[in-house]
Design a protein around this motif. Structure first.
Motif, short mmCIF file in Angstrom:
data_model
loop_
_atom_site.label_atom_id
_atom_site.label_comp_id
_atom_site.label_asym_id
_atom_site.label_seq_id
_atom_site.Cartn_x
_atom_site.Cartn_y
_atom_site.Cartn_z
N ASP A 1 -34.80 -115.92 72.29
CA ASP A 1 -34.21 -117.13 71.71
C ASP A 1 -35.21 -118.28 71.71
OD1 ASP A 1 -31.86 -115.84 71.22
OD2 ASP A 1 -30.84 -116.57 72.99
N LYS B 1 -36.47 -120.20 68.39
CA LYS B 1 -36.30 -121.66 68.31
C LYS B 1 -37.63 -122.34 68.01
CE LYS B 1 -34.42 -125.61 70.84
NZ LYS B 1 -33.76 -126.05 72.10
N ASN C 1 -28.03 -123.44 62.58
CA ASN C 1 -27.86 -123.50 64.03
C ASN C 1 -29.02 -122.81 64.72
OD1 ASN C 1 -25.36 -124.85 63.92
ND2 ASN C 1 -24.26 -122.92 63.63
N LYS D 1 -29.61 -121.68 71.43
CA LYS D 1 -29.55 -122.57 72.59
C LYS D 1 -30.29 -121.92 73.75
CE LYS D 1 -25.20 -124.84 71.34
NZ LYS D 1 -23.82 -125.17 71.78
#
Length: 370
Positions: A120, A124, A152, A155
């Motif tokens: 992730d 990102k 999106n 996170k």
């Protein structure tokens, strides 16, 4: 006065050598950037990189070029022809296309057909680079909006770097300096590299140096008379002082190093490989993995970053001073706010528990008696 003048001279020489080395590395990386633009991107992408040269380091621009070339390679597998792509075609890049690219990153396969899993945090980072690319053309009035704003992003949980346990680091250092690896052949190589590996581990866990800073050290950067060394950073050379233990470790290795004949171009390198070339970062990572896996098992390997984080945590917990920790580790104090925040909470809960009037009174009475 003489010692101060000599230290200043050493810093000036190190700064000059750093500037020349940085210039040559920058030219090589800029050439790689230009090659990536020519082979993987449309011509208008060069405007973005020319603008970024004003605010980013060359190494960061190189990373940007890798991530953007990967994005345009993906577009090339769809209906876009990258060689014929025009600036006006950016308007057709929709959030849906970006979302499909994110899915592609999660199910990516290499040229050899192997499945590549991007974390992730990696996804990102790539989206942040892509967002910067579209932001530039949005501000130039080329596109009506940045499509990344409607996507999106993963996170990534924020928290302090785990690092390794300082006791495990000490055990590892003792094993490297005194222990023996299994097998006669490995023991033969270990005896040849023992002092070198011990000095490297001592610098990382005892002085907080990065692996890149260790391998970039030159013989001229070491000053055993004043127990200090010059660390070449991107801002300016830093003068780092170290303990007598590190002085002894460096002294033992330097006795061997000064008798070695390095390959041309690596004459002044402090840490050499068996091929008599400057040691690389990957070699430091491999040697740490080798020693730690033998000592603790394959499931508990220690990396240079783990050792550095353990040093930073230990330094902050003992000093309770973020600015002192930042200076000792060669980082900006602002970058330590997030990783040190949990340790600050621990300090806040513990700092009032040490107050004891009886102990303070006894201590003051002992001082008066003396």
């Amino acid at each position: 006065m003489v010692a101060l003048t000599s230290s200043l001279f050493v810093v000036m020489v190190a700064f000059y050598n750093l500037s020349m080395d940085k210039l040559s590395k920058d030219l090589i990386q800029l050439e790689k950037v230009n090659n990536l633009i020519e082979l993987h991107m449309p011509d208008f992408a060069r405007r973005f990189f020319n603008d970024k040269k004003k605010e980013l380091m060359v190494s960061s621009i190189y990373v940007y070029s890798i991530d953007l070339s990967e994005f345009f390679d993906y577009l090339g597998t769809t209906s876009y022809d990258i060689d014929k792509m025009k600036l006006s075609d950016l308007k057709n890049i929709t959030p849906e296309i970006i979302e499909e690219y994110v899915e592609y990153l999660r199910t990516q396969t290499t040229d050899k057909g192997n499945h590549k899993v991007n974390s992730d945090q990696t996804v990102k980072k790539k989206l942040c680079v892509l967002s910067s690319f579209f932001d530039y053309y949005f501000l130039q009035g080329v596109i009506p909006f940045n499509p990344l704003l409607k996507v999106n992003r993963p996170k990534v949980p924020s928290g302090p770097p785990e690092g390794s346990d300082m006791q495990d680091n000490l055990k590892l250092l003792e094993f490297v300096s005194k222990g023996n690896l299994p097998g006669d052949k490995t023991m033969h190589y270990q005896d040849r590299l023992r002092n070198r590996d011990t000095a490297i581990l001592a610098l990382i866990m005892g002085a907080g140096l990065k692996a890149s800073e260790c391998v970039n050290l030159d013989i001229s950067d070491i000053d055993l008379v004043h127990n200090c060394l010059i660390v070449k950073s991107r801002r300016a050379p830093n003068l780092i002082y170290f303990s007598p233990y590190i002085t002894d470790a460096l002294s033992r290795y330097l006795e061997e190093r000064l008798e070695m004949i390095a390959v041309y171009g690596h004459d002044n390198a402090l840490f050499l490989s068996l091929q008599m070339k400057r040691l690389c970062i990957r070699s430091v990572e491999i040697l740490l993995k080798k020693y730690s896996s033998i000592l603790f098992g394959d499931e508990h390997t220690i990396t240079p970053i783990d050792m550095r984080n353990a040093f930073r945590k230990s330094l902050f917990m003992s000093s309770k001073n973020m600015f002192f920790t930042a200076e000792m580790t060669g980082t900006a104090a602002s970058t330590l706010i997030r990783p040190c925040a949990p340790y600050m909470e621990i300090y806040e809960t513990e700092k009032g528990k040490s107050f004891n009037p009886l102990k303070l009174r006894d201590r003051e009475e002992q001082v008066e008696i003396q």
